[in-house]
Design a protein around this motif. Structure first.
Motif, short mmCIF file in Angstrom:
data_model
loop_
_atom_site.label_atom_id
_atom_site.label_comp_id
_atom_site.label_asym_id
_atom_site.label_seq_id
_atom_site.Cartn_x
_atom_site.Cartn_y
_atom_site.Cartn_z
N ALA A 64 39.84 38.70 55.25
CA ALA A 64 40.03 39.53 53.73
C ALA A 64 40.69 38.85 53.06
O ALA A 64 41.97 38.15 53.07
N LEU A 65 40.97 39.30 51.87
CA LEU A 65 41.54 38.81 50.55
C LEU A 65 42.21 40.49 50.15
O LEU A 65 40.99 41.02 49.87
N TRP A 66 42.51 40.20 49.20
CA TRP A 66 43.42 41.05 48.19
C TRP A 66 43.19 40.11 46.55
O TRP A 66 43.65 38.82 46.33
N ILE A 67 41.95 41.08 45.51
CA ILE A 67 42.40 40.37 44.42
C ILE A 67 43.05 41.43 43.29
O ILE A 67 42.37 42.12 43.30
N ALA A 68 43.89 41.25 42.62
CA ALA A 68 44.40 42.40 41.59
C ALA A 68 43.57 41.44 40.60
O ALA A 68 44.26 40.97 39.99
N GLN A 69 44.15 42.68 39.00
CA GLN A 69 44.33 42.19 38.25
C GLN A 69 45.77 42.65 37.25
O GLN A 69 46.24 44.02 37.12
N GLU A 70 46.50 41.69 36.85
CA GLU A 70 47.52 41.67 36.49
C GLU A 70 47.68 42.31 35.40
O GLU A 70 46.44 42.64 34.03
#
Length: 526
Positions: free
Chosen positions: A501-507
Motif C-alpha cells: 500500500a502507498l500514500w499519495i499526497a498533493q502538495e
C-alpha cells in the motif's frame, strides 16, 4: 405504447453507462470507476462518431462510419480482459428486429493498435425486415478476449460495421452511455477479481511533506492554509489508514522534510523571508512527550532540500545550499546529536544548486541528488582522499526535473526524472556509479513523488489524458494503479504505508489518498 417506448430508447432522456472498462484483479477507484460487486466499470472520457444522428444515438450505416471512445486510468496489469458489446443492430435504415452481424474494431494504446472482429448475436425472435417503430429487437451482443499486453493507461476503441455485413449499428452519442428499457447499450471490457479500494482523505491545511509512519500510518507536515508562509504554528500529524488523526506534534517553521529516529521525528524548518536571510532549523520532536528541541545552522542558506539519518547517536544529514554561483553552492550539513554541532561539507557539483534528495546505504555511504547539475553523488566520510563519487545522470540538462533517491538491497540507487512529456527511473550502480535511464511507457507524460520501494519501484505519474496514479516498475514490467483526476500543475508526494500500500499526497492542498498496490509489491510479476 409504441411511440413512447421508441423515445425512451432513442431519445435524450435515456440514461446510464455506455462504454466502460471492467477489469479483473486489482483496480483502484477513480472518478469514472464504478463498482458492481466483483465487477468494475470505467466510463470513457469522450466519444466521437461519424454517422446519422437520431435523437441521442448515432447510426453507423456503412464501414466508413465509425465510433471512437477514449478511456483513461486503465490499470496496465498484464492480465487479459474481455470486450463485451451491447449495440443496436438492424438490417438498414428503419430496419427490423432480430438481426446481427460482424463489426470491426481497433484498440489503440501507447502508440500501437490491434484490429479484431466481433460477431454481434441477436437472440430476439422473430426476425423481421419491416420497421419495428420503437427499436424492439435491435439489441445485439458480442464479445472478444483482449490480451492484457495490448492495454495501457490511455486507450481508444474504434468500431464500425464490417465490410459487406449489410447491417446498421447504433451507438449512444454521449460518453456516459445509456441504460434504457432495452438494457445497457454500449461497449466495455470485463473481468472479475478482488478489488481493493483507494481511500481518499481531506486534511485541514496545506500539505508540506509526508514520511512513512508506523505502518500503515503516515506522518504529514501541514501548514495553516494553502499559500501561508512558514510560521511558528506549523504541525505534523500522524494519519491512520482510516483517515483519523492519531497524534499531532508541533513543528515550527516546518518545510515538510522529515526523518524518523526511533521515538523521535526530525523536522527541517526554515526562518527568514527570502534566500538572503534564510536559516535552517533542525527540530528533534519527541513523539511521546511532544517536546521540541530546536537547533539552527548559522550558515547562510539558500534552501534545504532533504534530511536523512540512521538514528540513535548517528549523524543527521541535511541536503542544502549556500549563497554563491548561479544556483547556490551545493552542501551536505552533518548534525551531531551528541554535541549539537553542525558541520557543512561542500559537494563538488558541476553547476551548484541545492541537494534535493538523500539516501543512506550500508558502509555507511550517503547518496545525494543535485538536480541543477543533473548529478547524483556518493559520499564516503571515511575516505578523506576521495570522499565523493560524482555521477552524471543520462537525462537532458534542461529542462528536466530530478527528484528522490532510494537505495535498494541490490546495491542500486534509483532517482526519478521527468522532462518534456517523458518519465524515467535513473538506475545507478552503487558500486561503479554507472547510470542508465529506464523509460516509462509513453502514455505517461509527467511524474513527481518518490521513488519508493515496495516490491516494485513506485512513483506518482500522470497520463496524457490527465489521470493521476501510482506507477511501478518491477522485473522490467510496468504497473499502473489509477487514483484520481490530476490537478494541472500539481506536485505529488509519495510514501509507503506498510506492505502493498502507498500514500499519495498533493502538495499545497489537503488532498491525500491511500492506494492498495497488491498483488504487486513483493510478489508481482505483471
Amino acid at each position: 405504447m409504441l411511440a413512447p417506448l421508441r423515445r425512451s430508447v432513442l431519445g435524450a432522456t435515456v440514461t446510464a453507462a455506455l462504454a466502460a472498462l471492467m477489469l479483473p484483479g486489482v483496480v483502484a477507484a477513480s472518478p469514472t470507476l464504478r463498482s458492481h460487486g466483483p465487477v468494475w466499470t470505467l466510463d470513457p472520457v469522450s466519444v466521437s462518431a461519424t454517422g446519422t444522428r437520431i435523437g441521442a444515438f448515432v447510426w453507423l450505416r456503412s464501414p466508413l462510419a465509425s465510433a471512437t471512445w477514449s478511456f483513461t486510468g486503465i490499470p496496465a496489469q498484464g492480465a487479459p480482459v474481455y470486450l463485451n458489446l451491447w449495440l443496436l443492430v438492424t438490417n438498414g435504415p428503419d430496419g427490423g428486429s432480430g438481426h446481427g452481424g460482424p463489426v470491426t474494431g481497433r484498440l489503440a494504446c501507447r502508440g500501437k493498435s490491434h484490429g479484431f472482429e466481433v460477431t454481434m448475436l441477436n437472440l430476439f425472435r422473430p426476425v423481421t425486415s419491416a420497421y419495428t417503430v420503437d427499436g424492439t429487437g435491435y439489441l445485439a451482443w458480442g464479445s472478444r478476449r483482449i490480451p492484457g499486453s495490448w492495454l495501457a493507461p490511455d486507450c481508444t476503441l474504434t468500431l464500425h460495421p464490417a465490410s459487406g455485413s449489410g447491417i446498421d449499428v447504433g451507438v449512444p452519442a454521449a460518453p456516459a452511455g445509456y441504460r434504457g428499457m432495452l438494457g445497457s447499450i454500449g461497449a466495455f471490457l470485463a473481468g472479475t477479481g478482488a478489488v481493493p479500494r483507494v481511500t481518499a482523505l481531506s486534511l485541514p491545511g496545506a500539505i508540506l511533506g509526508v514520511h512513512r509512519g508506523p505502518a500503515p500510518d503516515l506522518w504529514v507536515a501541514l501548514a495553516r492554509s494553502p499559500g501561508a508562509g512558514r510560521g511558528p504554528d506549523e504541525r505534523i500529524v500522524e494519519v491512520s489508514a482510516s483517515g483519523g488523526t492519531v497524534t499531532t506534534l508541533p513543528a515550527p517553521y516546518a518545510t515538510g522534510l522529515m526523518a524518523l529516529d526511533y521515538g523521535s521525528l526530525y523536522s527541517v524548518g526554515m526562518t527568514g523571508t527570502n534566500y538572503t536571510n534564510w536559516r535552517i532549523l533542525l527540530d528533534r520532536i519527541v513523539i511521546a512527550s511532544r517536546k521540541v528541541r530546536s537547533r539552527e545552522w548559522s550558515g547562510v542558506a539558500a534552501g534545504a532540500g532533504a534530511v536523512a539519518t540512521y538514528g540513535g547517536s548517528n549523524p543527521v544529514w541535511i541536503g542544502a545550499s549556500e549563497i554563491g554561483g548561479a544556483y547556490g553552492e551545493s552542501y551536505l550539513v552533518r548534525y551531531d546529536p551528541g554535541s549539537g554541532a553542525f558541520h557543512p561539507v561542500k559537494v563538488p557539483t558541476s553547476a551548484g544548486g541545492g541537494v534535493a534528495a538523500l539516501a543512506l546505504s550500508p558502509g555507511p555511504h550517503l547518496w545525494g541528488l543535485a538536480p541543477k547539475s543533473g548529478q547524483a553523488f556518493r559520499y564516503e566520510p571515511s575516505n578523506s582522499a576521495h570522499p565523493f563519487l560524482m555521477v552524471t545522470l543520462p537525462v537532458p540538462t534542461s529542462p528536466v526535473a530530478l527528484s528522490g533517491l532510494v537505495w535498494t538491497p541490490s546495491h542500486h540507487v534509483f532517482s526519478l526524472a521527468s522532462w518534456g512529456g517523458h518519465v524515467a527511473f535513473e538506475d545507478i550502480d552503487g558500486h561503479t556509479g554507472s547510470a542508465t535511464a529506464v523509460s516509462a511507457p509513453t502514455s505517461f507524460v509527467s511524474a513527481s513523488g518518490g521513488p519508493v520501494l515496495d516490491g516494485a519501484m513506485w512513483t506518482v505519474a500522470v497520463t496524457g489524458a490527465g489521470m493521476m496514479g501510482a506507477l511501478g516498475l518491477e522485473s522490467g514490467q510496468w504497473h499502473f494503479v489509477p487514483v484520481a483526476r490530476a490537478t494541472p500543475g500539481a506536485t505529488y508526494l509519495l510514501a509507503t504505508s506498510g506492505p502493498q500500500a502507498l500514500w499519495i499526497a498533493q502538495e499545497g492542498s489537503g488532498r491525500l489518498w491511500r492506494v492498495p498496490i497488491a498483488p504487486w509489491g513483493a510478489t508481482a510479476r505483471g
